[in-house]
Scaffold this motif. Structure first.
Motif, PDB file in Angstrom:
ATOM      1  N   SER A 157       0.810  -1.228   0.000  1.00  0.00           N
ATOM      2  CA  SER A 157       0.000   0.000   0.000  1.00  0.00           C
ATOM      3  C   SER A 157       0.841   1.274   0.000  1.00  0.00           C
ATOM      4  O   SER A 157       2.026   1.258   0.365  1.00  0.00           O
ATOM      5  CB  SER A 157      -0.956   0.077   1.204  1.00  0.00           C
ATOM      6  N   GLY A 158       0.163   2.361  -0.351  1.00  0.00           N
ATOM      7  CA  GLY A 158       0.762   3.695  -0.241  1.00  0.00           C
ATOM      8  C   GLY A 158       1.127   3.971   1.216  1.00  0.00           C
ATOM      9  O   GLY A 158       2.155   4.588   1.520  1.00  0.00           O
ATOM     10  N   MET A 159       0.282   3.504   2.102  1.00  0.00           N
ATOM     11  CA  MET A 159       0.511   3.686   3.539  1.00  0.00           C
ATOM     12  C   MET A 159       1.847   3.064   3.969  1.00  0.00           C
ATOM     13  O   MET A 159       2.655   3.682   4.664  1.00  0.00           O
ATOM     14  CB  MET A 159      -0.681   3.026   4.266  1.00  0.00           C
ATOM     15  N   TRP A 167      -4.313  14.126   4.225  1.00  0.00           N
ATOM     16  CA  TRP A 167      -4.669  12.800   4.744  1.00  0.00           C
ATOM     17  C   TRP A 167      -3.799  12.516   5.987  1.00  0.00           C
ATOM     18  O   TRP A 167      -2.584  12.706   5.947  1.00  0.00           O
ATOM     19  CB  TRP A 167      -4.359  11.835   3.607  1.00  0.00           C
ATOM     20  N   ALA A 170       1.295  16.082  -0.602  1.00  0.00           N
ATOM     21  CA  ALA A 170       0.532  15.262  -1.554  1.00  0.00           C
ATOM     22  C   ALA A 170      -0.042  16.192  -2.613  1.00  0.00           C
ATOM     23  O   ALA A 170      -0.685  17.191  -2.290  1.00  0.00           O
ATOM     24  CB  ALA A 170      -0.592  14.518  -0.842  1.00  0.00           C
ATOM     25  N   ASN A 221      -5.349  15.256  -0.883  1.00  0.00           N
ATOM     26  CA  ASN A 221      -6.507  14.747  -0.150  1.00  0.00           C
ATOM     27  C   ASN A 221      -6.429  15.452   1.193  1.00  0.00           C
ATOM     28  O   ASN A 221      -5.416  15.273   1.895  1.00  0.00           O
ATOM     29  CB  ASN A 221      -6.381  13.230   0.026  1.00  0.00           C
ATOM     30  N   ASP A 261       3.693  12.592  -2.457  1.00  0.00           N
ATOM     31  CA  ASP A 261       2.646  11.572  -2.560  1.00  0.00           C
ATOM     32  C   ASP A 261       1.864  11.870  -3.830  1.00  0.00           C
ATOM     33  O   ASP A 261       1.207  12.910  -3.946  1.00  0.00           O
ATOM     34  CB  ASP A 261       1.769  11.659  -1.307  1.00  0.00           C
ATOM     35  N   VAL A 301      -0.418   9.714  -5.212  1.00  0.00           N
ATOM     36  CA  VAL A 301      -1.448   8.669  -5.266  1.00  0.00           C
ATOM     37  C   VAL A 301      -2.613   9.067  -6.206  1.00  0.00           C
ATOM     38  O   VAL A 301      -3.243   8.213  -6.821  1.00  0.00           O
ATOM     39  CB  VAL A 301      -1.921   8.388  -3.816  1.00  0.00           C
ATOM     40  N   TYR A 302      -2.884  10.389  -6.331  1.00  0.00           N
ATOM     41  CA  TYR A 302      -3.986  10.842  -7.198  1.00  0.00           C
ATOM     42  C   TYR A 302      -3.495  11.364  -8.560  1.00  0.00           C
ATOM     43  O   TYR A 302      -4.203  12.107  -9.247  1.00  0.00           O
ATOM     44  CB  TYR A 302      -4.813  11.926  -6.470  1.00  0.00           C
ATOM     45  N   SER A 324      -0.123   4.299  -5.252  1.00  0.00           N
ATOM     46  CA  SER A 324      -1.007   3.255  -4.731  1.00  0.00           C
ATOM     47  C   SER A 324      -1.895   2.710  -5.851  1.00  0.00           C
ATOM     48  O   SER A 324      -2.234   3.450  -6.786  1.00  0.00           O
ATOM     49  CB  SER A 324      -1.896   3.865  -3.647  1.00  0.00           C
ATOM     50  N   SER A 365      -4.796   1.781  -4.903  1.00  0.00           N
ATOM     51  CA  SER A 365      -6.104   1.896  -4.243  1.00  0.00           C
ATOM     52  C   SER A 365      -7.112   2.750  -5.003  1.00  0.00           C
ATOM     53  O   SER A 365      -8.303   2.434  -5.008  1.00  0.00           O
ATOM     54  CB  SER A 365      -5.932   2.506  -2.850  1.00  0.00           C
ATOM     55  N   LYS A 366      -6.667   3.853  -5.587  1.00  0.00           N
ATOM     56  CA  LYS A 366      -7.646   4.830  -6.084  1.00  0.00           C
ATOM     57  C   LYS A 366      -7.974   4.607  -7.559  1.00  0.00           C
ATOM     58  O   LYS A 366      -9.118   4.353  -7.896  1.00  0.00           O
ATOM     59  CB  LYS A 366      -7.126   6.255  -5.864  1.00  0.00           C
ATOM     60  N   ARG A 383      -4.364  -3.838  -0.757  1.00  0.00           N
ATOM     61  CA  ARG A 383      -3.172  -3.380  -0.046  1.00  0.00           C
ATOM     62  C   ARG A 383      -1.922  -3.534  -0.901  1.00  0.00           C
ATOM     63  O   ARG A 383      -1.047  -4.370  -0.619  1.00  0.00           O
ATOM     64  CB  ARG A 383      -3.009  -4.071   1.320  1.00  0.00           C
ATOM     65  N   ILE A 384      -1.838  -2.735  -1.912  1.00  0.00           N
ATOM     66  CA  ILE A 384      -0.633  -2.737  -2.746  1.00  0.00           C
ATOM     67  C   ILE A 384      -0.381  -1.319  -3.277  1.00  0.00           C
ATOM     68  O   ILE A 384      -1.306  -0.609  -3.675  1.00  0.00           O
ATOM     69  CB  ILE A 384      -0.708  -3.801  -3.878  1.00  0.00           C
TER      70      ILE A 384
HETATM   71  C1  LIG Z   1      -2.895  11.183  -0.167  1.00  0.00           C
HETATM   72  C2  LIG Z   1      -2.984   9.717   0.111  1.00  0.00           C
HETATM   73  N1  LIG Z   1      -1.863   9.000   0.136  1.00  0.00           N
HETATM   74  C3  LIG Z   1      -1.869   7.673   0.374  1.00  0.00           C
HETATM   75  C4  LIG Z   1      -3.052   7.019   0.610  1.00  0.00           C
HETATM   76  C5  LIG Z   1      -2.963   5.549   0.940  1.00  0.00           C
HETATM   77  O1  LIG Z   1      -3.400   4.667   0.044  1.00  0.00           O
HETATM   78  P1  LIG Z   1      -3.302   3.106   0.358  1.00  0.00           P
HETATM   79  O2  LIG Z   1      -4.701   2.594   0.344  1.00  0.00           O
HETATM   80  O3  LIG Z   1      -2.481   2.545  -0.730  1.00  0.00           O
HETATM   81  O4  LIG Z   1      -2.653   2.930   1.693  1.00  0.00           O
HETATM   82  C6  LIG Z   1      -4.251   7.720   0.630  1.00  0.00           C
HETATM   83  C7  LIG Z   1      -5.521   7.055   0.950  1.00  0.00           C
HETATM   84  O5  LIG Z   1      -6.544   7.647   1.152  1.00  0.00           O
HETATM   85  C8  LIG Z   1      -4.209   9.103   0.349  1.00  0.00           C
HETATM   86  O6  LIG Z   1      -5.326   9.842   0.320  1.00  0.00           O
END
Ligand SMILES: Cc1ncc(COP(=O)(O)O)c(C=O)c1O
Length: 396
Positions: A107-109, A133, A180, A184, A212, A214-215, A243, A245-246, A254-255
Motif C-alpha cells: 500500500s501507499g501507507m 490525509w 501530496a 486529499n 505523494d 497517489v492521485y 497506490s 487503491s484509487k 493493499r498494494i
Molecule cells: C494522499 C494519500 N496517500 C496515500 C493514501 C494511501 O493509500 P493506500 O490505500 O495505498 O494505503 C491515501 C488514501 O486515502 C491518500 O489519500
C-alpha cells in the motif's frame, strides 16, 4: 472515539512502549463506529468509492494462485511488476524510470512507513504540508518522530502553499518534508514551480522530500498529473509514493509502490524484510494486470470522480453558507466550510444521525481545518445526488 483511547491506555498498562499509548486512534473508523456497513447510511466518509476493482484483476490474482505464485518472493517486488511500473512511469512522464527505482509496497501507507523508518529516528522531526490525509503524521508519531505542519491557505484562487511556512517549520532535526499533490482532502495541485523550489530547499539542507502522487491519474481533463520525477535527478533525496487503491479501485488489496533513487534499493529490501517480508506474490501479479491492461478502467475512474465533483459542487455552490474555493480539478473529494458550523466534528455526528450520510470532519486533516467537512465523491450519480439532497437539508 474515547473507546479507542481507552483501549490504547489499557494496552499501555500491559507494556506498550511510552509515547504509543498517547497517540489517539481517532480516525474515520471511530466516527463511523456502529454504522459501518449499515445499508441505510450513504458512506462519503472514507477515501474510496462504490466501484470494485474490475474482474480481470481478480482473475489475474486467481490465475497467479493456480500457477503456484504463493511463496516468499523478491523484497523489492517481483521483477515483472517492477518492470511494468517502470514502463508505466516512462510512458506517462518525460523522464525514463528504470526498474531499480521501483519498490513494491503493501500500500501507499506502507510506503510512507518505510520512508519514515528509513530516514527518521527519535528526536527528529518531519514537516507536513496540510490539510492532508492524516496517516503520514500518524506514521511519524508511531515512530517517535515529531510532526510539524505547514498549512496551505485557502485563497480566492484556491489552496496555495507558502514555502516560507515550510522553511520556518524546518530546523537541523528535520529529516523529511511531505506533501501530496493532487491533495486529499483539497484536490489541490501544488504548481510544479513551487514543487521544484521545495525540492531545491530540501536539496540545500540534505532533507528528504516525499511527494505523494497517489492521485496522479485523477487529474481531470488530463491523462496524468505533472510529476516531480520529471524535474529531479535520479539520486536526489526524493521519494514518490503511489497506490493501486484509487485509480484501480483496489483499496482492500493493499498494494502500492514507491519511486526512489536507485541506490536505495538494497536498503528498502532490508526494511521490507524486517517489516512485512514482501507483498503477497499473487497480489503483485494482479498488479501487473492492473498496470498493463487497466488503462480503460483508470480513465473510467477519473471520469467517475469528475462527474462526482460536479454533482457535489453544483449542490454546495448553490448554498450561500458554504465556503469552498474553486472546484477541485483533481482527486475524489470536496472540502468546504459551512457558516455557523465551526465544530465540524460534532456536526458530522449530528448529520449522520439526522440524514444517514457519513462525512468526515476537517480536524482529521490537520490543525486549522476544524471547521471543514470532507466528502468523497467517488459514487454513482444516483447515490451521490441522493446524499447531496439530504446534506442540503442541514447545510442550507
Ligand atoms: C494522499 C494519500 N496517500 C496515500 C493514501 C494511501 O493509500 P493506500 O490505500 O495505498 O494505503 C491515501 C488514501 O486515502 C491518500 O489519500
Amino acid at each position: 472515539m474515547d473507546t479507542a483511547r481507552l483501549d490504547l491506555a489499557a494496552l499501555a498498562v500491559s507494556g506498550v512502549r511510552p509515547g504509543i499509548a498517547d497517540i489517539p486512534l481517532e480516525n474515520i473508523s471511530t466516527l463511523a463506529k456502529g454504522r459501518l456497513g449499515d445499508p441505510s447510511v450513504i458512506p462519503l466518509w472514507f477515501g474510496e468509492g462504490d466501484v470494485p476493482a474490475p474482474a480481470f484483476i481478480g482473475e489475474a490474482m486467481i490465475r497467479a494462485v493456480r500457477d503456484g505464485h504463493v511463496f516468499y518472493t523478491h523484497q523489492n517486488g517481483i521483477p515483472e511488476l517492477r518492470a511494468a511500473l517502470a514502463d508505466y512511469h516512462t510512458r506517462l512522464g518525460a523522464t525514463p524510470i528504470t526498474s531499480d527505482r521501483i519498490t513494491v509496497t503493501t500500500s501507499g501507507m506502507h510506503a510512507l512507513m518505510m520512508t519514515v523508518l528509513m530516514t527518521c529516528g527519535a528526536g527528529d522531526n518531519i514537516v507536513i504540508v496540510d490539510p492532508v490525509w492524516p496517516n503520514m503524521g500518524g506514521t511519524a508519531r508511531v515512530a517517535g518522530v515529531e510532526v510539524r505542519q505547514a498549512r496551505m491557505d485557502l485563497t480566492q484562487g484556491g489552496w496555495t502553499l507558502d514555502l516560507g511556512k515550510v522553511a520556518a517549520a524546518m530546523d537541523d532535526k528535520t529529516r523529511l518534508v511531505f506533501f501530496a499533490s493532487p491533495g486529499n482532502p483539497t484536490g489541490a495541485m501544488i504548481p510544479m514551480e513551487t514543487q521544484v523550489e521545495l525540492l531545491a530547499m530540501c536539496r540545500a539542507r540534505g532533507v528528504w522530500l516525499v511527494a505523494d502522487e497517489v492521485y496522479h491519474r485523477m487529474v481531470f481533463g488530463r491523462d496524468a498529473g505533472p510529476t516531480l520525477l520529471d524535474h529531479a535527478d535520479p539520486e536526489d533525496r526524493l521519494i514518490v509514493t503511489h497506490s493501486f487503491s484509487k485509480s484501480w479501485a483496489m483499496t482492500g488489496w493493499r498494494i502500492g509502490w514507491m519511486v526512489h533513487p536507485p541506490s536505495l534499493g538494497p536498503t528498502l529490501a532490508m526494511i521490507t524484510q524486517y517489516s512485512n517480508s514482501g507483498v503477497a506474490t499473487f497480489i503483485q501479479h494482479a498488479g501487473v494486470a492492473a498496470v498493463t491492461e487497466g488503462e480503460w478502467f483508470v480513465e473510467k475512474m477519473r471520469a467517475y470522480c469528475e462527474t462526482g465533483v460536479g454533482i457535489a459542487c453544483d449542490a454546495l455552490e448553490a448554498l450561500p453558507r458554504v465556503r469552498m474555493g474553486p472546484r477541485p480539478r483533481a482527486g475524489m473529494y470536496a472540502f468546504f466550510e459551512v457558516d455557523g458550523m465551526p465544530d465540524a466534528r460534532a456536526a458530522c455526528v449530528e448529520i449522520l444521525q439526522k440524514t444517514n450520510v457519513g462525512i468526515a470532519p476537517g480536524f482529521f486533516f490537520g490543525p486549522g481545518s476544524e471547521s471543514f467537512f470532507r466528502i468523497c465523491v467517488c459514487r454513482s450519480a444516483d447515490s451521490l445526488s441522493e446524499a447531496m439532497g439530504r446534506l442540503m437539508t442541514v447545510f442550507s
